[in-house]
Design an enzyme around this catalytic site. Structure first.
Site, short mmCIF file in Angstrom:
data_model
loop_
_atom_site.label_atom_id
_atom_site.label_comp_id
_atom_site.label_asym_id
_atom_site.label_seq_id
_atom_site.Cartn_x
_atom_site.Cartn_y
_atom_site.Cartn_z
N HIS A 306 0.87 -1.20 0.00
CA HIS A 306 0.00 0.00 0.00
C HIS A 306 0.90 1.24 0.00
CE1 HIS A 306 -3.39 2.53 0.65
NE2 HIS A 306 -3.67 2.29 1.93
N HIS A 345 -2.62 -2.42 -9.54
CA HIS A 345 -3.59 -1.77 -8.65
C HIS A 345 -4.84 -2.63 -8.59
CE1 HIS A 345 -6.08 1.37 -6.85
NE2 HIS A 345 -4.94 1.93 -6.52
N ASP A 401 2.61 5.33 -6.63
CA ASP A 401 3.87 5.20 -5.90
C ASP A 401 5.10 5.09 -6.80
OD1 ASP A 401 1.86 3.42 -3.73
OD2 ASP A 401 3.00 5.20 -3.13
C1 SDX Z 1 -1.48 2.12 -3.29
O1 SDX Z 1 -6.23 0.80 -3.11
C2 SDX Z 1 -5.74 1.93 -3.37
O2 SDX Z 1 -6.37 2.82 -3.90
C3 SDX Z 1 -4.28 2.12 -2.96
C4 SDX Z 1 -3.63 3.42 -3.38
C5 SDX Z 1 -4.23 4.60 -2.65
O3 SDX Z 1 -4.14 5.72 -3.16
O4 SDX Z 1 -4.71 4.41 -1.52
O5 SDX Z 1 -3.78 3.61 -4.76
C6 SDX Z 1 -2.14 3.42 -3.04
O6 SDX Z 1 -1.43 1.32 -2.41
C7 SDX Z 1 -0.96 1.82 -4.66
C8 SDX Z 1 -0.36 0.37 -4.76
C9 SDX Z 1 1.06 0.40 -4.19
N1 SDX Z 1 1.59 -0.98 -4.13
C10 SDX Z 1 2.52 -1.41 -5.00
O7 SDX Z 1 2.95 -0.75 -5.92
C11 SDX Z 1 3.02 -2.83 -4.71
C12 SDX Z 1 3.06 -3.64 -6.00
N2 SDX Z 1 1.66 -3.87 -6.44
C13 SDX Z 1 1.09 -5.14 -6.15
O8 SDX Z 1 1.45 -5.68 -4.91
C14 SDX Z 1 -0.43 -5.19 -6.45
O9 SDX Z 1 -0.59 -4.69 -7.70
C15 SDX Z 1 -1.40 -4.50 -5.51
C16 SDX Z 1 -1.21 -4.88 -4.09
C17 SDX Z 1 -1.31 -3.04 -5.63
C18 SDX Z 1 -2.81 -4.93 -5.94
O10 SDX Z 1 -2.86 -6.28 -5.70
P1 SDX Z 1 -4.13 -7.19 -6.07
O11 SDX Z 1 -5.23 -6.38 -6.64
O12 SDX Z 1 -4.42 -8.07 -4.92
O13 SDX Z 1 -3.58 -8.04 -7.30
P2 SDX Z 1 -2.95 -9.49 -7.14
O14 SDX Z 1 -1.78 -9.46 -6.19
O15 SDX Z 1 -4.06 -10.45 -6.91
O16 SDX Z 1 -2.35 -9.69 -8.62
C19 SDX Z 1 -3.18 -10.08 -9.71
C20 SDX Z 1 -2.21 -10.59 -10.78
C21 SDX Z 1 -1.24 -11.65 -10.20
O17 SDX Z 1 -0.80 -12.47 -11.27
P3 SDX Z 1 -1.50 -13.96 -11.39
O18 SDX Z 1 -1.24 -14.65 -10.06
O19 SDX Z 1 -2.98 -13.70 -11.66
O20 SDX Z 1 -0.75 -14.58 -12.55
O21 SDX Z 1 -1.37 -9.51 -11.22
C22 SDX Z 1 -0.03 -9.75 -10.85
C23 SDX Z 1 -0.05 -10.82 -9.76
O22 SDX Z 1 1.17 -11.54 -9.77
N3 SDX Z 1 0.50 -8.50 -10.32
C24 SDX Z 1 1.76 -8.11 -10.44
C25 SDX Z 1 1.84 -6.87 -9.80
N4 SDX Z 1 0.64 -6.54 -9.29
C26 SDX Z 1 -0.19 -7.56 -9.61
N5 SDX Z 1 2.81 -8.72 -11.04
C27 SDX Z 1 3.99 -8.02 -10.98
N6 SDX Z 1 4.12 -6.81 -10.38
C28 SDX Z 1 3.09 -6.22 -9.79
N7 SDX Z 1 3.26 -5.02 -9.19
#
Ligand code: SDX
Length: 464
Positions: A306, A345, A401
């Site tokens: 997050h 996201h 981010d």
């Molecule tokens: C913020 O919610 C909000 O609005 C948050 C925010 C706000 O203003 O409050 O926008 C701020 O928190 C932004 C996000 C910051 N976090 C990161 O940058 C960390 C990296 N991102 C990931 O951890 C992820 O994208 C999340 C946590 C942000 C979202 O996760 P989800 O929706 O639970 O997605 P998931 O983990 O279930 O992934 C779905 C698929 C997976 O692949 P499969 O298993 O289906 O093959 O997408 C892939 C994931 O592996 N994936 C990624 C990825 N994010 C998702 N693969 C590589 N890199 C990534 N960053």
């Protein structure tokens, strides 16, 4: 507006044009219509898709990549508004008139004076604490300022503590009210009433204003203590963004630095039912108070999935080390199914509009900053690699981010303070949404699917 800050506005309006060209900004019908409970949602793990409440505060159009605060799109607010206006808008529903804005600005400076809180905080080893943990502790101390029974006004007119003496000590086990008891409260009822009245303050709009001002003041104080300096109090003549940098660094920022911080604070202010906002609302829904709700928001925001991602992005870019190494690094990360920080996201399946603003600002700021320039070039290359693969396959794009840390690096801010800065802005969204939810409060209480056993017979410990 200062000449150079005009350039910021042009960059933002260009980003808006690009967003309009690339996506329509029609609202999604399924997320913008009134609710008549109960409703049916398709809910995935982590409450994905679950609709928790109605709101008029903000809307995230995930399919198209648009962000709206109380009807205004984020590009216009960044181009023309200030964080003070936006915090007022989120909390009060409309942009302030000039006189409302002036009163609000004065109040934020006044509430940003929290010497008692800072003194209490400094009795802890803040210099060795995680900045977000120290921030959360500070907001709990802030709560005391509104509900502090030790403050003089209570001692004088409600509590006369009978001085203890050694031969009365054994009496302290006597039930309250015994003549010999060490502590006896005169007019006890009045004290209880007073505390209760003040506890009301700990949930009302004044406490929200107190926190919007106090969290940035605390972040700045913690940053100063971490470098062995004493906290600085807000300056009455400076804007919120300027004061924030001034209290953090001891230097009044340039108009450009002030404008960059102001835009960043606007971008981070609110974002639907993200984890930290939801955490704040869950705590508030039990009728706990706004200080403890904000403490829950700070705790949730800290995580690298997050708000902690901005700090993790800089560590990742430094680990990549060069533009030339980016492709190899990325391929290895994908092979390990590693999450690329700053990308992806839960809601956006398009380019995060906030990244559309922060990327050109990072590029602009990094022109004259060697470290920023190196980080930006690696980030640009990594974005290309991700969009070419994950962007196409899984609609994974840069989020807020990804570029924010480069902007803060160019402002000379240590990466440990990127997430606390996020909190200093998001406290406006947390408090606004808590206030709105409490108007039709219902305690949050989802269910869990039980997959355990039934009817197991109890065996005493000696036979196990
Ligand atoms: C913020 O919610 C909000 O609005 C948050 C925010 C706000 O203003 O409050 O926008 C701020 O928190 C932004 C996000 C910051 N976090 C990161 O940058 C960390 C990296 N991102 C990931 O951890 C992820 O994208 C999340 C946590 C942000 C979202 O996760 P989800 O929706 O639970 O997605 P998931 O983990 O279930 O992934 C779905 C698929 C997976 O692949 P499969 O298993 O289906 O093959 O997408 C892939 C994931 O592996 N994936 C990624 C990825 N994010 C998702 N693969 C590589 N890199 C990534 N960053």
């Amino acid at each position: 507006m200062h000449k150079n800050t005009k350039e910021m506005t042009e960059l933002i309006l260009k980003a808006k044009e690009k967003a309009i060209k690339e996506t329509s900004h029609e609202p999604e019908p399924e997320f913008t219509k009134p609710i008549s409970w109960p409703i049916t949602c398709t809910v995935g793990p982590g409450l994905e898709g679950a609709i928790a409440c109605e709101t008029k505060i903000g809307y995230v159009n995930g399919a198209k990549g648009w962000l709206i605060y109380r009807g205004y799109n984020i590009f216009d607010l960044c181009a023309y508004s200030t964080f003070e206006e936006v915090a007022f808008l989120l909390l009060h529903g409309e942009l302030p008139t000039l006189s409302q804005l002036n009163v609000f600005k004065k109040k934020l400076v006044q509430y940003g004076h929290i010497p008692l809180t800072k003194r209490r905080l400094m009795s802890f080893p803040v210099e060795r604490m995680n900045a977000m943990a120290a921030l959360r502790l500070g907001t709990t101390f802030m709560r005391q300022e509104f509900t502090d029974v030790e403050s003089q006004e209570y001692i004088n007119d409600t509590v006369k503590i009978i001085s203890a003496d050694e031969d009365s000590i054994p009496m302290e086990t006597k039930p309250m009210g015994e003549k010999h008891a060490i502590y006896e409260f005169d007019e006890k009822k009045l004290l209880e009433m007073k505390i209760r009245d003040n506890l009301q303050h700990a949930t009302g709009i004044e406490s929200c204003h107190h926190l919007v001002a106090g969290v940035s003041s605390l972040v700045a104080a913690i940053a100063r203590i971490k470098v062995g300096r004493l906290p600085i109090e807000p300056h009455p003549d400076l804007s919120f963004a300027s004061n924030f940098i001034y209290m953090m660094t001891g230097k009044v920022p340039s108009p450009i630095e002030e404008r960059i911080m102001d835009i960043s604070l606007i971008l981070h202010a609110d974002h639907g039912m993200n984890a930290s906002t939801f955490a704040s609302m869950v705590v508030a829904s039990t009728l706990s108070d706004i200080y403890l709700s904000v403490g829950a928001g700070i705790a949730a925001l800290q995580g690298p999935l997050h708000g902690g991602a901005n700090e993790a992005v800089i560590a990742m870019l430094k680990e990549i080390g060069s533009v030339e190494n980016t492709k190899t690094w990325f391929e290895k990360a994908c092979a390990k199914k590693q999450k690329i920080m700053g990308f992806g996201h839960r809601v956006y399946k398009a380019y995060d509009p906030r990244a559309r603003v922060l990327a050109p600002l990072a590029k602009y700021m990094s022109r004259k900053n060697d470290e920023g320039k190196k980080l930006f070039k690696i980030a640009e290359q990594l974005e290309k690699e991700v969009l070419r693969t994950l962007g196409k396959e899984k609609k994974i794009f840069p989020n807020v981010d990804f570029y924010s840390g480069i902007v803060y690096t160019c402002l000379g801010i240590d990466s440990e303070f990127f997430t606390p800065i996020f909190a200093a802005s998001r406290v406006s969204g947390w408090t606004a949404r808590v206030q709105e939810y409490l108007l039709n409060n219902r305690i949050f209480r989802p269910r869990a699917m039980y997959l355990g056993q039934f009817d197991k017979g109890y065996i005493s410990v000696k036979n196990r």
